[in-house]
Every structure is written in C-alpha cells, then in structure tokens.
Design an enzyme around this catalytic site. Sequence first.
Site, short mmCIF file in Angstrom:
data_model
loop_
_atom_site.label_atom_id
_atom_site.label_comp_id
_atom_site.label_asym_id
_atom_site.label_seq_id
_atom_site.Cartn_x
_atom_site.Cartn_y
_atom_site.Cartn_z
N VAL A 15 5.42 10.59 2.79
CA VAL A 15 5.75 10.26 4.19
C VAL A 15 4.94 8.87 4.70
O VAL A 15 3.62 8.98 4.08
CB VAL A 15 5.56 11.61 5.10
N ASP A 40 6.36 -1.37 0.27
CA ASP A 40 6.11 -1.83 1.67
C ASP A 40 6.38 -3.45 1.65
O ASP A 40 6.88 -3.98 2.73
CB ASP A 40 5.08 -1.70 2.46
N PHE A 43 10.33 -4.93 2.54
CA PHE A 43 11.01 -4.89 3.64
C PHE A 43 12.05 -6.08 3.84
O PHE A 43 11.53 -6.98 3.97
CB PHE A 43 10.37 -4.39 5.02
#
Length: 203
Positions: A15, A40, A43
């Site tokens: 998470v 990441d 994105f």
Amino acid sequence: MGKRRHHRGNVISCVTNGGKTTLAKNLQKHLPNCSVISQDDFFKPESEIETDKNGFLQYDVLEALNMEKMMSVISCWMESATLSVVSTDRESAEEIPILIIEGFLLFNYKPLDTIWNRSYFLTIPYEECKRRRSTRVYEPPDSPGYFDGHVWPMYLKHRQEMQDITWEVVYLDGTKSEEDLFLQVYEDLIQELAKQKCLQVTA
C-alpha cells in the site's frame, strides 16, 4: 563449457507509504549487480488522470500508469542483462543480474506475472498508513478526504484481487524497522541466489 546464467526478477509491493521504495534502495546497495525499477516513475501527467464523482483524482488505478512504457523498460533491462553476461566455468551467484521492481500495483498487471522469481508484499494497518501519508508532500497535493475516499478503498480492492494469485507471495510486516525488513528480504534473496547457482552447476 559454462552454463548460461539467468537474470532474477523480484517484486516488492505494498500500500502507499508501506516502505517498498526504502527497502528496494537498501537491497540495491547491498546486492551485487542489482537494478531497481520503480512503478511510480510511470505515472501519466495529471491532465490524463481521471476523476471520480467526488472529484478525486484516480491515481491508485492501473489506468493512471503508463504500464506499456514500464514493460518496455523491463524488457530492455532483461535483454541487456542477458547480453552483458559472458558464461564461464566459474559461475557464481554474485554474477547473476538482479532486477527489483517496486510499486503499489504490480500484482494486478498480468503481463508481469511471468517475470517474478520472488514476490514480497509489505502490509501496514490503516492507522499507520494514514499517519505516514499525512507526513508526505504530493504533487498534486491530497485533497481533503482523499485517503479515505480513494487511496484506502483502492488498496482494499487491489488486495482482494490478489486472492487470485497462484504463486507464493511473502508478506512482510511494514511496521518493523527498516533494518529488520532489509535483513529478512536480503537473507531470503541470498538463499535464492545460492539455489540458482546450484541449478547452473547441475544443469
């Protein structure tokens, strides 16, 4: 004649704010011939992120990521790792190229399923996750209610989807210290590298 080495693809997921990036960087510092790819970094621009009926930007979904580009980067690494290794009669586990892929939505993207050698998932409770999230600065910043209205519900949804996974996932307690988590995963990966070396010798 020396046997061909295999590269090792390992995944660390969790998470948001679960500690995956810190763990991956620590492993990269100590494992030989190790690279890290972060989800990441893929994105899409904010202008391409959809919003729901509450006005929350939908960042915690696969559609917010350029996964095709990420797969291309992974494929390039694998090709490079295979080509850069020259087989000898004195192969060692230290020479095996290692790739760590860290991200929050890795087990939910089917094209990645065949890559993993070892899979790790960091878990932290709701309260701790929310506390850590509140200490981070995001661009764009979290809007009021964003964690409870989007981030946590999406995490629960994705965890439910993980029930269909057919391979072993090692679950880690994300509330443990950085050092304890590092040692647990590091020792596990070293054992896996030793097994790979034995396979190479007997193949």
